[in-house]
Design a protein around this motif. Structure first.
Motif, PDB file in Angstrom:
ATOM      1  N   UNK A 175      34.228  65.487   4.341  1.00 46.49           N
ATOM      2  CA  UNK A 175      33.860  65.818   2.966  1.00 46.49           C
ATOM      3  C   UNK A 175      33.995  67.317   2.745  1.00 46.49           C
ATOM      4  N   UNK A 176      33.765  67.748   1.506  1.00 48.24           N
ATOM      5  CA  UNK A 176      33.961  69.152   1.157  1.00 48.24           C
ATOM      6  C   UNK A 176      32.935  70.069   1.810  1.00 48.24           C
ATOM      7  N   UNK A 177      33.317  71.324   1.979  1.00 50.55           N
ATOM      8  CA  UNK A 177      32.429  72.270   2.662  1.00 50.55           C
ATOM      9  C   UNK A 177      31.176  72.571   1.846  1.00 50.55           C
ATOM     10  N   UNK A 178      31.183  72.204   0.556  1.00 48.00           N
ATOM     11  CA  UNK A 178      29.964  72.371  -0.237  1.00 48.00           C
ATOM     12  C   UNK A 178      28.830  71.499   0.305  1.00 48.00           C
ATOM     13  N   UNK A 179      29.154  70.549   1.172  1.00 52.25           N
ATOM     14  CA  UNK A 179      28.118  69.690   1.761  1.00 52.25           C
ATOM     15  C   UNK A 179      27.558  70.228   3.071  1.00 52.25           C
ATOM     16  N   UNK A 180      28.099  71.342   3.557  1.00 46.30           N
ATOM     17  CA  UNK A 180      27.599  71.863   4.848  1.00 46.30           C
ATOM     18  C   UNK A 180      26.076  72.075   4.830  1.00 46.30           C
ATOM     19  N   UNK A 181      25.501  72.643   3.791  1.00 48.14           N
ATOM     20  CA  UNK A 181      24.040  72.830   3.798  1.00 48.14           C
ATOM     21  C   UNK A 181      23.263  71.500   3.842  1.00 48.14           C
ATOM     22  N   UNK A 182      23.893  70.412   3.422  1.00 49.43           N
ATOM     23  CA  UNK A 182      23.210  69.112   3.450  1.00 49.43           C
ATOM     24  C   UNK A 182      23.172  68.503   4.845  1.00 49.43           C
ATOM     25  N   UNK A 183      24.134  68.900   5.651  1.00 49.03           N
ATOM     26  CA  UNK A 183      24.306  68.212   6.934  1.00 49.03           C
ATOM     27  C   UNK A 183      23.086  68.318   7.859  1.00 49.03           C
ATOM     28  N   UNK A 184      22.483  69.515   8.035  1.00 50.33           N
ATOM     29  CA  UNK A 184      21.305  69.547   8.920  1.00 50.33           C
ATOM     30  C   UNK A 184      20.165  68.641   8.430  1.00 50.33           C
ATOM     31  N   UNK A 185      19.968  68.576   7.131  1.00 52.88           N
ATOM     32  CA  UNK A 185      18.929  67.683   6.591  1.00 52.88           C
ATOM     33  C   UNK A 185      19.251  66.233   6.937  1.00 52.88           C
ATOM     34  N   UNK A 186      20.505  65.901   6.777  1.00 49.08           N
ATOM     35  CA  UNK A 186      20.907  64.511   7.033  1.00 49.08           C
ATOM     36  C   UNK A 186      20.830  64.183   8.518  1.00 49.08           C
ATOM     37  N   UNK A 187      21.110  65.176   9.347  1.00 50.49           N
ATOM     38  CA  UNK A 187      20.981  64.950  10.794  1.00 50.49           C
ATOM     39  C   UNK A 187      19.511  64.718  11.165  1.00 50.49           C
ATOM     40  N   UNK A 188      18.634  65.509  10.543  1.00 48.77           N
ATOM     41  CA  UNK A 188      17.196  65.325  10.831  1.00 48.77           C
ATOM     42  C   UNK A 188      16.730  63.923  10.443  1.00 48.77           C
ATOM     43  N   UNK A 189      17.143  63.468   9.278  1.00 45.78           N
ATOM     44  CA  UNK A 189      16.747  62.130   8.829  1.00 45.78           C
ATOM     45  C   UNK A 189      17.306  61.068   9.780  1.00 45.78           C
TER      46      UNK A 189
END
Ligand code: GLU
Length: 441
Positions: A175-189
C-alpha cells in the motif's frame, strides 16, 4: 519477501469515497503483480465502513476499472459485511485486557459524554521490515492509548484492517507510504489478537510533476476517463507499473504478462514516483503500434464508422502515425481526415503555389494526372517515385502544392503521395480533373 509461492495473498483495499485516480490504482497494479508473480491470490476488498462517505457508484467504478485493466481478482469482500467479526475481536481485546472502554467528553465542546474504545498500549519499540524500505522502527510510546472503536459496536479502521487481513489470509500488505504511520498500530493490534503480522511493502507516493500531491486537477483522472479517451489498458498498466519501479534495461514497453515475469518488489523505488502525462501518451502510442492491424482497425472504426472499409485500410498507417490515443480521432476525424471521405471544397486561389500562374498550376496538374493514369497505386512510395522527377524538374512547390491542395482542400495535411494512395486512382484522378475544370471556368 517470503518465497513461499503457494501462500502469497495480496489485496487492494480501496475506500469507495470518491473516484479513484491513477495513483490509487498503481497500488492495485503492484499488489496484482506481486500475487501473480508468486502464483498467489489477489483480493479486492472494498473498505466501505464509512457509511456516510462510501457510495455504490464509486464501488462500481472500482470494479469496472479493474475489469477493464484486466487486473482480475480471485476474491472480493466488502468490509461492511464483516462488522460482526470486527465486533467479536473487539470484544476479545477488551476481555483479554488489551483494550478498554473510555468515557470521554466529545471534542466539539458540547459537553456530551461518549464511549470510546482505546487500545491499551504497552509502549514497546516496534520494528518491522518493509519489503521496499527495510527496517522501520517506531517507539509506540508516542502513540498513546489510541482509539480502535467509536463504541463497542463501531470498530474503526485499524481494527477492521487487521481483522480482515487475518481472516482473508493476507500475507503481503502492499500500500501507499501514507500508511506507514498506521502500521505500528496495526502490528500492536495483530499481536494482541495473536495474529501473525503480514509482510508490509509501502510504495512511494505518486506525485505530480511539480512534486506536489497528485490530484485530479493535476491530471490524474479516474482510470475510466482514460478508457473513454481511447487509451489502451495495457498502456495504462505499463505506465502505472513504471511509476515507482522499472526492471532496469532499456526496454520500457511491457504487456501485463511480461510485467508479471519481470516484477521485483525489492526494486521498487523509495521515493519520487512522478506522474508524467507525456510519458503516458508515449507509452500508449507504443502500445497502439504493437497492436495487430485488426485491433487497430476495430478501434479506429469506433470513431470513423462511416468511412469506406478499403479506404480506412489504406489510411490506417497514417492515422496510427498521427495519434497517441484513439480518442483524438473525435477531433481529428472532423477536420484532418474528413477530406478522404468526401471531396473537399476547393478555393481556386489557393491551388496556386505562391506567385505562380493559375494556368501553370493547371498544366502541372494535368501532367501529373497523366503520370498517375499509367502507374500502379501499390504504395505511397511507388507514387512518389513516379511523380518526383517531374516535380523536381518544374519546381517541387509549384507541382506538389497544387496536387496536395486539390486533393485535400487543406493547407496542412499528410503528404500528397499518401493522399493519392489512400484515395485510390479513380478518386485521385477525378479530384484533379474537377479542379482543372474549375480553373478553366
Ligand atoms: N482503505 C485504505 C485506503 O483507501 C487502504 C487500507 C490499507 O491498504 O491498508 O487508503
Amino acid at each position: 519477501m517470503s518465497e513461499n509461492k503457494e501462500s502469497v495473498v495480496t489485496r487492494f483495499a480501496p475506500s469507495p469515497t470518491g473516484l479513484l485516480h491513477m495513483g490509487n490504482y498503481r497500488t492495485a497494479v503492484f499488489s496484482y503483480l506481486y500475487a501473480r508473480k508468486n502464483n498467489g491470490k489477489f483480493i479486492l476488498r472494498i473498505e466501505d465502513t464509512d457509511r456516510e462517505r462510501s457510495k455504490k457508484e464509486y464501488e462500481e467504478n472500482i470494479i469496472e476499472s479493474l475489469n477493464w485493466l484486466g487486473l482480475n481478482y480471485d476474491e472480493m469482500y466488502r468490509q461492511s459485511e464483516h462488522v460482526d467479526t470486527h465486533k467479536k475481536y473487539l470484544q476479545k481485546l477488551i476481555d483479554d485486557g488489551h483494550a478498554y472502554i473510555s468515557k470521554e467528553l466529545a471534542k466539539d465542546g458540547s459537553g456530551i459524554e461518549r464511549e470510546l474504545v482505546r487500545f491499551k498500549n504497552k509502549e514497546e519499540v516496534i520494528t518491522f521490515t518493509d519489503a521496499i524500505r527495510g527496517d522501520i522502527t517506531t517507539d509506540t510510546k508516542d502513540l498513546g492509548d489510541f482509539v480502535i472503536a467509536k463504541s463497542i459496536t463501531e470498530p474503526l479502521f485499524h481494527l477492521a484492517v487487521v481483522v480482515d487481513d487475518y481472516e482473508e489470509g493476507v500475507t503481503h500488505v502492499i500500500r501507499g507510504e501514507d500508511h506507514i504511520p498506521n502500521t505500528p498500530r496495526q502490528i500492536l493490534i495483530a499481536r494482541a489478537l495473536g495474529f501473525p503480522s503480514p509482510t508490509y511493502a509501502h510504495l512511494p507516493l505518486v506525485l505530480s510533476e511539480d512534486r506536489t500531491k497528485l490530484s485530479k486537477r493535476k491530471g490524474a483522472l479516474p482510470v475510466t476517463a482514460y478508457r473513454d479517451m481511447g487509451y489502451l489498458p495495457s498502456a495504462i498498466i505499463n505506465f502505472m507499473a513504471f511509476t515507482g519501479w522499472n526492471p532496469g534495461g532499456v526496454e520500457e514497453i511491457f504487456t501485463l504478462e511480461e510485467l508479471v515475469k519481470t516484477f521485483d518488489i525489492s526494486k521498487v523505488h523509495k521515493g519520487g514516483a512522478i506522474f508524467n502525462e507525456e510519458k503516458l501518451a508515449w507509452m500508449n502510442k507504443e502500445h497502439i503500434r504493437k497492436q495487430t492491424t485488426e485491433e487497430q482497425l476495430s478501434s479506429v472504426k469506433k470513431y470513423m464508422a462511416d468511412y469506406d472499409e478499403l479506404l480506412l485500410n489504406r489510411l490506417l498507417p497514417t492515422i496510427i502515425d498521427r495519434i497517441s490515443a484513439y480518442g483524438e480521432l473525435v477531433n481529428i476525424e472532423g477536420s484532418e481526415f474528413r477530406f478522404f471521405m468526401k471531396q473537399p471544397d476547393i478555393d481556386i486561389e489557393k491551388v496556386v503555389w505562391k506567385d505562380d500562374e493559375p494556368s501553370k498550376s493547371k498544366e502541372y496538374l494535368e501532367s501529373i494526372k497523366e503520370i498517375l493514369a499509367i502507374i500502379d497505386f501499390s504504395s505511397p512510395q511507388v507514387i512518389k517515385e513516379a511523380i518526383m522527377p517531374y516535380a523536381t524538374e518544374k519546381g517541387k512547390g509549384n507541382v506538389l502544392w497544387p496536387l496536395r491542395y486539390s486533393l485535400s482542400g487543406q493547407e496542412k495535411s499528410v503528404d500528397p503521395f499518401t493522399i493519392c494512395y489512400v484515395l485510390g486512382k479513380v478518386e485521385t484522378i477525378s479530384r484533379i480533373e474537377s479542379v482543372c475544370n474549375k480553373i478553366d471556368s
